[in-house]
Scaffold this motif. Sequence first.
Motif, short mmCIF file in Angstrom:
data_model
loop_
_atom_site.label_atom_id
_atom_site.label_comp_id
_atom_site.label_asym_id
_atom_site.label_seq_id
_atom_site.Cartn_x
_atom_site.Cartn_y
_atom_site.Cartn_z
N SER A 31 0.75 -1.17 -0.16
CA SER A 31 -0.02 -0.07 0.10
C SER A 31 0.86 1.31 0.04
N HIS A 32 0.28 2.31 -0.35
CA HIS A 32 1.08 3.54 -0.41
C HIS A 32 1.97 3.92 1.26
N LEU A 33 1.22 3.42 2.36
CA LEU A 33 1.72 3.61 3.43
C LEU A 33 3.04 2.74 3.58
N ALA A 266 -36.04 -0.73 27.06
CA ALA A 266 -35.48 0.22 27.06
C ALA A 266 -34.27 0.62 28.03
N GLU A 267 -34.27 -0.18 29.11
CA GLU A 267 -33.11 0.13 30.21
C GLU A 267 -31.86 -0.89 29.53
N LEU A 268 -32.13 -1.77 28.81
CA LEU A 268 -31.02 -2.63 28.34
C LEU A 268 -30.25 -1.72 27.15
N ARG A 269 -31.02 -0.85 26.45
CA ARG A 269 -30.46 -0.15 25.22
C ARG A 269 -29.50 0.99 25.73
N GLN A 270 -29.82 1.28 27.23
CA GLN A 270 -28.69 2.30 27.72
C GLN A 270 -27.53 1.61 28.30
N LEU A 271 -27.24 0.14 28.19
CA LEU A 271 -26.22 -0.21 28.76
C LEU A 271 -25.21 -0.56 27.46
N ASP A 272 -23.83 -0.64 27.99
CA ASP A 272 -22.76 -0.82 27.05
C ASP A 272 -22.42 -2.43 26.88
N PRO A 273 -22.54 -3.17 25.92
CA PRO A 273 -22.48 -4.49 25.93
C PRO A 273 -20.62 -4.95 25.57
N LYS A 274 -20.18 -3.93 25.31
CA LYS A 274 -18.66 -3.92 25.21
C LYS A 274 -18.00 -2.72 25.64
N PRO A 275 -17.71 -2.89 26.74
CA PRO A 275 -17.35 -1.71 27.64
C PRO A 275 -15.74 -1.65 27.25
N GLY A 276 -14.96 -2.54 26.98
CA GLY A 276 -13.75 -2.47 26.72
C GLY A 276 -13.28 -1.41 25.54
N LEU A 277 -14.26 -1.53 24.57
CA LEU A 277 -14.04 -0.60 23.38
C LEU A 277 -13.95 0.85 23.70
N ALA A 278 -14.20 1.17 24.67
CA ALA A 278 -13.91 2.57 25.09
C ALA A 278 -12.48 2.90 25.16
N PHE A 279 -11.47 1.93 25.26
CA PHE A 279 -10.16 2.05 25.20
C PHE A 279 -9.45 1.43 24.22
N ASP A 280 -8.16 1.36 24.15
CA ASP A 280 -7.37 0.75 23.09
C ASP A 280 -7.86 1.02 21.65
N ARG A 281 -8.40 2.27 21.46
CA ARG A 281 -8.71 2.42 19.99
C ARG A 281 -7.80 3.47 19.68
N GLY A 282 -7.21 3.23 18.34
CA GLY A 282 -6.27 4.05 17.92
C GLY A 282 -7.11 5.08 17.13
N PRO A 283 -6.23 6.04 16.67
CA PRO A 283 -6.92 7.20 15.80
C PRO A 283 -7.54 6.68 14.61
N VAL A 284 -8.42 7.44 14.24
CA VAL A 284 -9.48 6.94 12.87
C VAL A 284 -8.44 7.51 11.87
N GLU A 285 -8.17 6.59 11.07
CA GLU A 285 -7.51 7.05 9.69
C GLU A 285 -8.40 6.97 8.66
N ALA A 286 -8.41 7.89 7.72
CA ALA A 286 -9.14 8.04 6.46
C ALA A 286 -8.45 7.17 5.52
N VAL A 287 -9.41 6.66 4.75
CA VAL A 287 -8.65 6.00 3.63
C VAL A 287 -8.21 6.94 2.46
N VAL A 288 -7.03 6.75 2.04
CA VAL A 288 -6.55 7.78 1.00
C VAL A 288 -6.77 6.78 -0.27
N PRO A 289 -7.34 7.45 -1.33
CA PRO A 289 -7.39 6.67 -2.57
C PRO A 289 -5.95 6.64 -3.31
N ASP A 290 -5.54 5.86 -4.00
CA ASP A 290 -4.35 5.42 -4.95
C ASP A 290 -4.59 6.19 -6.20
N VAL A 291 -5.97 5.74 -6.66
CA VAL A 291 -6.36 6.07 -8.05
C VAL A 291 -7.45 7.15 -8.00
#
Length: 503
Positions: A31-33, A266-291
């Motif tokens: 890839s270009h990176l 309605a109470e269940l919808r207010q909960l977070d089924p994946k609480p660990g995803l609030a951490f360990d997230r890298g920066p959102v990288e936009a896809v840069v086109p090659d063509v």
Amino acid sequence: MALSPRLEFRQAQSLTLTPQLMQSIKLLQLSHLELNDFVDAELLRNPLLEREDGSEPGEAEPAEAPERSTEISAYEDTVERGERIQDADSIADGYDTAVENVFPDQAAQDQLNPTSRLDRNGAGESGEAPDIDQFVASRPLLSEHLEAQANMLLRIPADRMIARHLIDNLNEAGYLAVELGSIADLLGAELGDVEAVLGALQGCDPVGVFARTVPECLAMQLRERDRLDPMMQALLDNIDLLAEHNVVALMRAVGCDREDLADMLAELRQLDPKPGLAFDRGPVEAVVPDVFVRPGPDGAWQVELNSEVLPRVLVNRVYYASVAKKTRDAAEKTFLSDCLASANWLTKSLDQRAQTMIKVAAEIVRQQDQFLLHGIAHLRPMTLKMVAETIDMHESTVSRVTSNKYMATPRGLFEMKYFFTTAIASSDGGGDHSAEAVRHRIRQLIEAEAASDVLSDDTIAALLQKEQGIDLARRTVAKYREGMNIPSSVIRRRQKKNLERVG
């Protein structure tokens, strides 16, 4: 027949991959990176390579024009005089005193605006502009966040060791991915001690980590809110019925009416089924086109590479000539020759890679012209072999060129592999249909169905046969539907009926 050694001459042809040829093949699939990282490493290793900066290597600097004695305007004299004025710190140092004693207002402004001491280009005292990343707060990792809490909760070193192993075995969602018995066997600890440490860690922030199942994660969060009553626990125990949208059986199992069930959901919808995803997230990288693919003024498509992401390197032959004249040692001459050959081959490989990408992209655009004009329903079936035969290349070369490459079109940004789909024969003698176009039509039929007339897989196959002459088996329709994460007709009927009742 006796076996005896003998000499024999044979003449045969074979293809040998030289290191340079292997490098060229490797560059095609990067890839270009990854390509920029590879070129950066070559720039550090090879002294004859340099990045192209718009001027030829070794080009002499333009001679400065002789100064002309011109009359200085009042404005220019004011600007020069202002540049010669010292700042407040320099003046205060000259008087051997503090700034606030000479300029009391200046000291107050510096306290209110500590970043005000920048020059006209936004640079500070070091002459470099401040990096915006220096002002972004760092985000802790989930493991670091939990280890800090575990050190405060647990005092015994053995318990802390167990806690570290439990933290190391969390997945990205925050769930414990191993059995407690395996951790006890690995550490030689009692199972009860591991369970006790897990119980202490399940109270850590974020609430819900160290759960082993989704119901346990939700139960921990409800318990924290003091909302885990017996009816809610019964709902979590029968969460599989909720996934199937079997509302009648769920109300019977929980022992509640429709209004109570709606409140609990309605109470269940207010909960977070994946609480660990609030951490360990890298920066959102936009896809840069090659063509880039753009419509041209004559109605044809214009295909061009994204020059912003392509590394441009040059061979500094002037530097090579000056060093070669002074080199007398054989080892140094060999090293210099190898560097020159490697630099020449890299520049040639980069140019060949760019030409190959343009050639493949242009052929893809030519064959998918109707898709670019009218949308996904007109996506043609296309294989690597079809493109390779047209442009006189090998299939493996086309595969490498289209890997991890993106194409920006008027229809959106697509990976180049997206345009390669299998063909589905037409029963009425017409042209073949693309598998991706068939999936799109299946999605359209399901989205347009009513609750009273939910389409089964057999019905969808019959509609495709009647509308477009697509001969598709029921199991193939089911495979495409499941690949798009669309539930079966039974579950869809329950979902639509529940939505009608709620509405």
